[in-house]
Write a protein that holds these residues in place. Structure first.
Motif, mmCIF file in Angstrom:
data_model
loop_
_atom_site.group_PDB
_atom_site.id
_atom_site.type_symbol
_atom_site.label_atom_id
_atom_site.label_comp_id
_atom_site.label_asym_id
_atom_site.label_seq_id
_atom_site.Cartn_x
_atom_site.Cartn_y
_atom_site.Cartn_z
ATOM 1 N N PHE A 113 0.851 -1.184 0.000
ATOM 2 C CA PHE A 113 0.000 0.000 0.000
ATOM 3 C C PHE A 113 0.890 1.238 0.000
ATOM 4 O O PHE A 113 2.072 1.181 0.353
ATOM 5 N N ALA A 114 0.329 2.380 -0.387
ATOM 6 C CA ALA A 114 1.078 3.637 -0.395
ATOM 7 C C ALA A 114 1.635 3.920 0.999
ATOM 8 O O ALA A 114 0.923 3.808 1.999
ATOM 9 N N GLY A 115 2.917 4.221 1.039
ATOM 10 C CA GLY A 115 3.568 4.511 2.311
ATOM 11 C C GLY A 115 4.130 3.300 3.021
ATOM 12 O O GLY A 115 4.899 3.423 3.974
ATOM 13 N N GLU A 116 3.771 2.109 2.564
ATOM 14 C CA GLU A 116 4.280 0.877 3.176
ATOM 15 C C GLU A 116 5.698 0.607 2.694
ATOM 16 O O GLU A 116 5.993 0.753 1.508
ATOM 17 N N GLN A 117 6.554 0.219 3.591
ATOM 18 C CA GLN A 117 7.959 -0.013 3.258
ATOM 19 C C GLN A 117 8.311 -1.496 3.349
ATOM 20 O O GLN A 117 7.866 -2.199 4.251
ATOM 21 N N MET A 118 9.121 -1.941 2.402
ATOM 22 C CA MET A 118 9.656 -3.306 2.430
ATOM 23 C C MET A 118 11.010 -3.249 1.754
ATOM 24 O O MET A 118 11.152 -2.676 0.673
ATOM 25 N N THR A 119 12.018 -3.814 2.382
ATOM 26 C CA THR A 119 13.375 -3.704 1.840
ATOM 27 C C THR A 119 13.525 -4.545 0.577
ATOM 28 O O THR A 119 12.814 -5.548 0.388
ATOM 29 N N GLU A 120 14.466 -4.117 -0.245
ATOM 30 C CA GLU A 120 14.761 -4.877 -1.451
ATOM 31 C C GLU A 120 15.203 -6.294 -1.096
ATOM 32 O O GLU A 120 14.819 -7.255 -1.760
ATOM 33 N N GLU A 121 15.986 -6.400 -0.030
ATOM 34 C CA GLU A 121 16.482 -7.718 0.399
ATOM 35 C C GLU A 121 15.325 -8.644 0.765
ATOM 36 O O GLU A 121 15.311 -9.833 0.412
ATOM 37 N N ALA A 122 14.331 -8.101 1.469
ATOM 38 C CA ALA A 122 13.187 -8.916 1.894
ATOM 39 C C ALA A 122 12.361 -9.373 0.694
ATOM 40 O O ALA A 122 11.880 -10.513 0.653
ATOM 41 N N ILE A 123 12.222 -8.484 -0.286
ATOM 42 C CA ILE A 123 11.469 -8.837 -1.491
ATOM 43 C C ILE A 123 12.174 -9.957 -2.251
ATOM 44 O O ILE A 123 11.549 -10.948 -2.654
ATOM 45 N N VAL A 124 13.481 -9.805 -2.432
ATOM 46 C CA VAL A 124 14.255 -10.813 -3.172
ATOM 47 C C VAL A 124 14.289 -12.138 -2.416
ATOM 48 O O VAL A 124 14.185 -13.223 -3.008
ATOM 49 N N GLN A 125 14.418 -12.060 -1.096
ATOM 50 C CA GLN A 125 14.445 -13.283 -0.290
ATOM 51 C C GLN A 125 13.131 -14.051 -0.432
ATOM 52 O O GLN A 125 13.121 -15.285 -0.472
ATOM 53 N N ARG A 126 12.038 -13.316 -0.517
ATOM 54 C CA ARG A 126 10.720 -13.947 -0.606
ATOM 55 C C ARG A 126 10.408 -14.465 -2.013
ATOM 56 O O ARG A 126 9.897 -15.575 -2.185
ATOM 57 N N LEU A 127 10.723 -13.660 -3.050
ATOM 58 C CA LEU A 127 10.266 -13.982 -4.412
ATOM 59 C C LEU A 127 11.387 -14.296 -5.390
ATOM 60 O O LEU A 127 11.132 -14.805 -6.476
ATOM 61 N N GLY A 128 12.642 -13.974 -5.009
ATOM 62 C CA GLY A 128 13.749 -14.162 -5.941
ATOM 63 C C GLY A 128 13.759 -13.071 -7.004
ATOM 64 O O GLY A 128 13.039 -12.086 -6.925
ATOM 65 N N LEU A 129 14.582 -13.255 -8.026
ATOM 66 C CA LEU A 129 14.655 -12.360 -9.177
ATOM 67 C C LEU A 129 14.674 -13.205 -10.448
ATOM 68 O O LEU A 129 15.210 -14.319 -10.429
ATOM 69 N N PRO A 130 14.096 -12.715 -11.543
ATOM 70 C CA PRO A 130 13.394 -11.450 -11.687
ATOM 71 C C PRO A 130 12.024 -11.483 -11.001
ATOM 72 O O PRO A 130 11.522 -12.542 -10.631
ATOM 73 N N VAL A 131 11.402 -10.293 -10.879
ATOM 74 C CA VAL A 131 10.023 -10.162 -10.433
ATOM 75 C C VAL A 131 9.312 -9.173 -11.346
ATOM 76 O O VAL A 131 9.945 -8.358 -12.008
ATOM 77 N N PHE A 132 7.983 -9.256 -11.357
ATOM 78 C CA PHE A 132 7.175 -8.245 -12.029
ATOM 79 C C PHE A 132 6.612 -7.305 -10.974
ATOM 80 O O PHE A 132 6.073 -7.760 -9.964
ATOM 81 N N ILE A 133 6.766 -6.027 -11.203
ATOM 82 C CA ILE A 133 6.199 -5.019 -10.308
ATOM 83 C C ILE A 133 5.201 -4.209 -11.118
ATOM 84 O O ILE A 133 5.540 -3.677 -12.176
ATOM 85 N N LYS A 134 3.958 -4.140 -10.632
ATOM 86 C CA LYS A 134 2.913 -3.478 -11.414
ATOM 87 C C LYS A 134 1.811 -2.947 -10.501
ATOM 88 O O LYS A 134 1.713 -3.341 -9.336
ATOM 89 N N PRO A 135 0.983 -2.045 -11.016
ATOM 90 C CA PRO A 135 -0.162 -1.585 -10.224
ATOM 91 C C PRO A 135 -1.066 -2.769 -9.898
ATOM 92 O O PRO A 135 -1.320 -3.619 -10.761
ATOM 93 N N ASN A 136 -1.543 -2.836 -8.669
ATOM 94 C CA ASN A 136 -2.431 -3.923 -8.278
ATOM 95 C C ASN A 136 -3.844 -3.690 -8.795
ATOM 96 O O ASN A 136 -4.646 -4.609 -8.837
ATOM 97 N N ASP A 137 -4.123 -2.451 -9.176
ATOM 98 C CA ASP A 137 -5.479 -2.067 -9.572
ATOM 99 C C ASP A 137 -5.455 -1.359 -10.930
ATOM 100 O O ASP A 137 -5.997 -0.277 -11.094
ATOM 101 N N GLY A 138 -4.796 -1.987 -11.900
ATOM 102 C CA GLY A 138 -4.720 -1.405 -13.242
ATOM 103 C C GLY A 138 -4.522 -2.492 -14.271
ATOM 104 O O GLY A 138 -4.429 -3.663 -13.946
ATOM 105 N N GLY A 139 -4.445 -2.080 -15.534
ATOM 106 C CA GLY A 139 -4.280 -3.066 -16.608
ATOM 107 C C GLY A 139 -3.584 -2.463 -17.809
ATOM 108 O O GLY A 139 -2.991 -1.394 -17.730
#
Length: 326
Positions: A138-164
């Protein structure tokens, strides 16, 4: 007496350009011998119906009527083709429910669920539908790059959750790209979804059902692009090959068609939907997203699939309209 059909285009997001193209496609598909067809433009500060080139009539929001040659025209059916808000997220559906106007797409609840990719994917995951692992921010929510990579690996897709339409989407290959990609996605929506990358064959399948028990599941379309992913240029500027029917074994094709029909029922969908998948190396299809307001330009997936099925697009449109009018 002919029924009055309004194709609802416009919206308040970057997807307005796609919406206007879809409206033109739908206008060409709907039977003018059977219906009076109008294009309505709905934006935050402007609700109008196009009567002729550079001639518009204001819409009365009390009942979605308008004046033509001094006479009131009452719309009998709305075909929603706004990609993004307010046509794909349930807002317009709620308004039409309130004034009692039949419309083409899913209900307010189903539209709201499917528009939010994270909510939709996790809802369907409970029923055994395979989806990519993901994180929602959500807007204003923080998550470190390390935590994201640890959870999902790389590559990842980053996109609006409410768009197309691939606006604000980035395929991220390094940690340093994560922050800019999140900012880009937030520029297009209020939430961001970060998805684990899955490599495979991308396909999409359209489907609709009627109250009389008719079920139509279209042939699959296979999407091949040299781009990093199926981005806006691949979708709308010819930078992809779209092969209908998809080059898949018959058993796998039927499996995905059955899955599409099941997803339709699990969501309580109505009207025409399209479900996108990626098939991994083990021949297992993973659902990418559900689109309840699929693109309807002449070159879009659904018209391609209608032709491949040997059906008449005009008859399909009449089927969808009459299902709601009767």
């Amino acid at each position: 007496m002919k029924k009055n059909i309004a194709i609802i285009a416009g919206g308040d997001s970057s997807e307005i350009v796609v919406s206007l193209k879809s409206a033109e496609g739908l206008y060409s598909f709907i039977d003018k011998e059977k219906y009076n067809v109008y294009i309505a433009l709905v934006k935050k500060d402007e609700w109008v119906v196009k009567l002729a080139e550079n001639e518009y009539s204001l819409i009365d929001k009390n009942d979605f009527s308008f004046l033509q040659n001094g006479k009131k025209v009452q719309v009998d059916f709305a075909y929603i083709t706004i990609h993004g808000t307010p046509g794909e997220d349930g807002r317009l559906q709620g308004y039409f429910d309130l004034i009692g106007l039949p419309y083409s797409s899913c209900s307010l609840l189903t539209s709201a669920i499917t528009f939010n990719k994270f909510v939709c994917n996790n809802y369907l995951k409970n029923f055994g539908v395979r989806v990519a692992d993901s994180i929602r921010l959500f807007a204003g929510e923080q998550m470190t790059e390390e935590a994201i990579v640890q959870r999902l690996g790389l590559p990842v897709f980053i996109k609006p959750n409410d768009g197309g339409s691939s606006f604000g989407v980035t395929k991220v290959k390094t940690e340093s790209q994560i922050r800019p990609a999140i900012a880009k996605a937030f520029a297009e929506g209020k939430e961001v979804i970060i998805e684990k990358y899955m490599e495979g064959t991308e396909v999409t399948c359209g489907c609709y059902k009627t109250k009389k028990g008719k079920e139509v599941v279209f042939p699959l379309t296979e999407v091949v692009t040299e781009n990093e992913f199926f981005d806006f240029d691949a979708k709308y500027n010819g930078q992809s090959d779209e092969i209908t029917p998809a080059r898949l074994p018959e058993a796998l094709t039927k499996k995905i068609q059955q899955q599409t029909s099941r997803i339709y029922d699990l969501l309580g969908a109505k009207g025409l939907i399209r479900v996108d998948y990626i098939i991994l190396a083990d021949n297992e299809p993973y659902m990418l997203e559900v689109n309840t307001v699929p693109g309807m330009t002449v070159a879009s997936f659904i018209p391609q699939q209608v032709r491949a099925a040997g059906l008449d697009i005009q008859e399909v449109m009449s089927d969808l309209i009459e299902n709601e009018l009767n």
